[in-house]
Structure formats: structure tokens, C-alpha cells
Design a protein around this motif. Structure first.
Motif, PDB file in Angstrom:
ATOM      1  N   GLU A 137       0.452 -34.207   0.897  1.00 45.58           N
ATOM      2  CA  GLU A 137      -0.355 -34.025  -0.542  1.00 45.58           C
ATOM      3  C   GLU A 137      -0.186 -32.609  -1.300  1.00 45.58           C
ATOM      4  N   TYR A 155       2.871 -33.489  -3.517  1.00 46.11           N
ATOM      5  CA  TYR A 155       2.327 -34.600  -4.509  1.00 46.11           C
ATOM      6  C   TYR A 155       2.127 -33.537  -5.433  1.00 46.11           C
ATOM      7  N   LEU A 156       0.978 -32.359  -5.085  1.00 47.42           N
ATOM      8  CA  LEU A 156       0.547 -31.727  -6.572  1.00 47.42           C
ATOM      9  C   LEU A 156       1.604 -30.951  -6.763  1.00 47.42           C
ATOM     10  N   SER A 191      -6.216 -34.144  -6.097  1.00 51.09           N
ATOM     11  CA  SER A 191      -5.588 -33.422  -5.413  1.00 51.09           C
ATOM     12  C   SER A 191      -6.083 -32.540  -5.163  1.00 51.09           C
ATOM     13  N   PHE A 233     -11.716 -39.806  -4.828  1.00 51.70           N
ATOM     14  CA  PHE A 233     -10.505 -40.238  -5.234  1.00 51.70           C
ATOM     15  C   PHE A 233     -10.717 -42.341  -5.949  1.00 51.70           C
ATOM     16  N   LYS A 263       0.482 -42.308  -4.101  1.00 50.21           N
ATOM     17  CA  LYS A 263      -0.089 -41.432  -2.698  1.00 50.21           C
ATOM     18  C   LYS A 263      -1.064 -42.792  -1.809  1.00 50.21           C
TER      19      LYS A 263
END
Length: 161
Positions: free
Chosen positions: A12, A15-16, A55, A86, A136
Motif C-alpha cells: 500500500e 502504491y501510494l 489509499s 474503494f 491494486k
């Protein structure tokens, strides 16, 4: 089990950071804003800022759980807590992907190449950043299934619930 939970948090965070490149480097580009209409900007970036904000909240909650104890007991409740947000953000984002693809193949390819050559992109294309939310969904689902198997079936939520 702990490894999978840490992988979820690490994944995560990574990804962020990448979403940050999409938003802060590409979407904020003055040159790109000059050649794209407001509608084209919306098509290209859709609701990526809201996806990024969701996120950030998800990662903060995961990190808070980690802060409570180095041994994380579960994260399924956190995933469930964020699922509806989400879902409401990712459905329109993923639906918009085919329009993104068509727009990218138009007349601003040379500008994209210039933006993509910036070191912040780490030799990745805008497309690779825009596809992150779609990737994701499958990644978190796989991690949750692994967590469920590791915990003997006590972690039931799926990302697509």
C-alpha cells in the motif's frame, strides 16, 4: 501471517508513492494542462486524486494497527471498513480506463515522453501509473486470500466486497 500483513502495508505504501507520481508529476504538469481540455484532463486522470486520498486513509489505518503492536493480529476489519469507499471510487476509475487508453494514443505523445523521462518516473510510462488502481484490486485480494489461509480462515473480507 505476519509477513503477509507487512506485505499488505508495504504494498500500500509503494502504491501510494506511485499514485503520488501520477498526481504530482503528470496531473499537475502545466505543459499537459495547456494542451488538454478540461474534459480530456478528466478522461485521462478520472478521480485519481480521490483514489489517492482513500489509499492514504487506508494506509494510515494499517499503520495505526501496526503501531498498536509489532505483531499484527488481523487487518480484515480495516479492509472491510474501507471497502465501500474503494468500491465507489474504483468502479468509475476502472470503467474510465478504456477512454484513458484512447486519449493517450492521440496527439500529445511527445510531451508524455518528455514527462516520462523525468527521474521521478523511474523509467515508467504514464500508463503504468494509471493502471495502478486496477492492479491494486487484484493484489490486495490475493494478499487477503493468503492471510485467510494463514489464519485458518478467520480473515473473510475481500477487497471487491
Amino acid at each position: 501471517l505476519q509477513e503477509s500483513m507487512f506485505e499488505l502495508i508495504g504494498s500500500e505504501a509503494s502504491y501510494l508513492r506511485s499514485l503520488g507520481v501520477a498526481v504530482n508529476h503528470f496531473q499537475a504538469s502545466k505543459a499537459l494542462k495547456q494542451i488538454l481540455s478540461k474534459m480530456e484532463q478528466h478522461i485521462l486522470f478520472s478521480n485519481i486524486r480521490q483514489v489517492m486520498a482513500a489509499s492514504e486513509k487506508f494506509l494510515m489505518d494499517l499503520e495505526m494497527r501496526l503501531g498498536e503492536s509489532v505483531l499484527i493480529s488481523e487487518v480484515g476489519d480495516i479492509v472491510l471498513q474501507h471497502c465501500s469507499e474503494f468500491h465507489s471510487l474504483y468502479v468509475p476509475y476502472v470503467t474510465n480506463m478504456m477512454y484513458q487508453e484512447a486519449l493517450i494514443n492521440q496527439n500529445f505523445v511527445s510531451l508524455l515522453k518528455k514527462l516520462e523521462s523525468d527521474p521521478v518516473c523511474q523509467r515508467q510510462s504514464l500508463k503504468s501509473f494509471l493502471v495502478l488502481p486496477f492492479q491494486k484490486i487484484t493484489r490486495v485480494n490475493l494478499l487477503l486470500k493468503r492471510l485467510d489461509q494463514s489464519s485458518g480462515g478467520s480473515t473473510k473480507p475481500t477487497f471487491t466486497s
